[in-house]
Design a protein around this motif. Structure first.
Motif, short mmCIF file in Angstrom:
data_model
loop_
_atom_site.label_atom_id
_atom_site.label_comp_id
_atom_site.label_asym_id
_atom_site.label_seq_id
_atom_site.Cartn_x
_atom_site.Cartn_y
_atom_site.Cartn_z
N ARG A 122 0.83 -1.21 0.00
CA ARG A 122 0.00 0.00 0.00
C ARG A 122 0.86 1.26 0.00
NH1 ARG A 122 -4.94 -1.26 4.25
NH2 ARG A 122 -6.01 -2.83 2.99
N ARG A 123 1.96 1.26 0.78
CA ARG A 123 2.84 2.42 0.82
C ARG A 123 3.53 2.64 -0.51
NH1 ARG A 123 5.06 5.59 4.63
NH2 ARG A 123 7.13 6.47 4.22
N ALA A 124 4.00 1.53 -1.14
CA ALA A 124 4.64 1.66 -2.44
C ALA A 124 3.68 2.19 -3.49
CB ALA A 124 5.21 0.30 -2.86
N LYS A 125 2.45 1.76 -3.44
CA LYS A 125 1.44 2.23 -4.39
C LYS A 125 1.14 3.70 -4.18
CE LYS A 125 -3.11 1.07 -6.23
NZ LYS A 125 -4.29 0.17 -6.10
N ALA A 126 1.10 4.11 -2.87
CA ALA A 126 0.83 5.51 -2.57
C ALA A 126 1.95 6.41 -3.06
CB ALA A 126 0.64 5.68 -1.06
#
Length: 395
Positions: free
Chosen positions: A278-282
């Motif tokens: 999720r952090r990488a996508k954000a």
């Protein structure tokens, strides 16, 4: 139904004898059978022996005496069963016959006609009928007869019981100890005890004396030991035992803890992986997405007299106003020589609209006084710079 073994003539004689005995009214009997007081109902233990005591007297006699020389005795013993009468012993015309284990206590002739039964079995229980018929040998006296019934109950001591354990003997759990004898008459009663050194006797409600079960609740290590079950009735007893070993169950606890720990670890790992994705996508979304509500960067204020600006609004070549004010031919310290724009040599496109009728102004070829050929030899690259009207619009 009457079971009368022997020849046809003998069987007929026995049948007539039994009929006369049972049908003769007591008031006309001149012979009386006697039984000791209180012994009409007898009990015996299986495998042992018992005597059914009976004797007879004739009319007018106070006690039993030896039989008269003229007395002809006919004696029969029967066991009354559900299917009929079963002959146990007979003495007719001086001849005695009997089934296995049955015999007369006294040899004939005798007025004591007691029956002895040996090697008793449970099936030997029941009412026994004794029939006596006495007749004078000279025929001067009439036949006299009588009968008497005695009850025999064969008791059976409990057979060795079997002990068993139901449940898992671990600390804090409940188990049940069971005990049952396969054969007993009357029905056995049960008692559980704990053997030394930790002797203990159990009672209701933990103990069920009828079913033979013992309930042990909330087990502890101190409850381990040998438990003995005793099955008993009025004629005997038998016992069995079971060993109770209460375990702590540490092995099971360790295995369960390892399984739980592994599951928790996998769950945490899955959560961390999800959060990482999720952090990488954000972080990727701001670089790839064009936000409609983003504010455009402010246009830098350009001083008057600056060079032309490209059509897309980017700065192509800027010459500061201060540099432009220098006398012609004086190079600015530390400044590069500007490259002449090719747009000054190309006539304006006839299709482009003009603003306020302004004409594109040519840009100085070489403010520094260096020729184009010299610049080309030096490796300069020509750059097309769009012209700018006086109003500041691009042409």
């Amino acid at each position: 139904m009457v079971s009368l073994p022997g020849s046809p003539a003998t069987s007929l004689l026995r049948f007539l004898f039994l009929g006369l005995t049972t049908l003769a009214p007591p008031s006309r009997a001149q012979l009386e059978l006697h039984v000791p007081p209180g012994l009409t109902k007898l009990q015996a233990v299986e495998g042992a022996e018992v005597v059914l005591p009976v004797w007879y007297t004739l009319q007018g006699e106070v006690s039993s005496t030896k039989p008269k020389p003229w007395e002809v005795l006919t004696l029969m013993w029967f066991l009354e069963e559900e299917k009929g009468l079963m002959e146990v012993l007979s003495h007719i015309s001086g001849v005695t016959s009997s089934k296995t284990g049955a015999s007369l206590v006294y040899s004939m002739p005798s007025r004591n006609v007691s029956l002895r039964l040996q090697g008793l079995k449970e099936k030997d229980s029941g009412p026994y009928l004794c029939s006596v018929n006495v007749q004078a040998s000279q025929g001067k006296e009439s036949r006299v007869h009588s009968s008497r019934t005695l009850e025999l109950n064969v008791l059976v001591p409990p057979a060795p019981p079997s002990c068993h354990l139901r449940g898992v003997p671990r600390v804090g759990t409940n188990v049940t100890l069971g005990c049952q004898s396969p054969r007993s008459k009357p029905a056995a009663q049960y008692q559980w005890v704990r053997s030394p050194p930790s002797s203990q006797v159990f009672f209701a409600p933990a103990l069920d004396a009828i079913r033979g079960s013992l309930s042990l609740k909330n087990l502890s290590i101190s409850m381990s030991g040998v438990y003995i079950c005793k099955a008993h009735n009025e004629v005997g007893s038998a016992q069995c035992n079971v060993t109770l070993e209460v375990s702590t169950g540490h092995g099971a606890t360790v295995v369960a803890g390892a399984v739980v720990g592994t599951l928790v670890g996998l769950g945490l790992l899955a959560v961390l992986v999800i959060l990482y994705h999720r952090r990488a996508k954000a972080l990727e979304e701001p670089a790839n997405d064009i936000k409609e509500d983003a504010i455009a960067p402010r246009t830098l204020p350009w001083p008057k007299g600056s060079d032309t600006i490209s059509k897309n609004g980017t700065l192509s070549s800027v010459t500061s106003a201060r540099a432009l004010r220098l006398p012609r031919g004086t190079p600015r310290p530390g400044a590069l020589t500007p490259t002449p724009s090719l747009s000054s040599q190309v006539p304006p496109s006839p299709g482009l609209p003009r603003t306020d009728g302004a004409h594109p102004q040519p840009i100085s070829h070489n403010p520094a006084g260096v020729s184009s050929s010299a610049l080309s030899r030096m490796g300069a690259v020509p750059v097309m710079v769009p012209a700018q009207s006086q109003a500041g619009s691009l042409v």
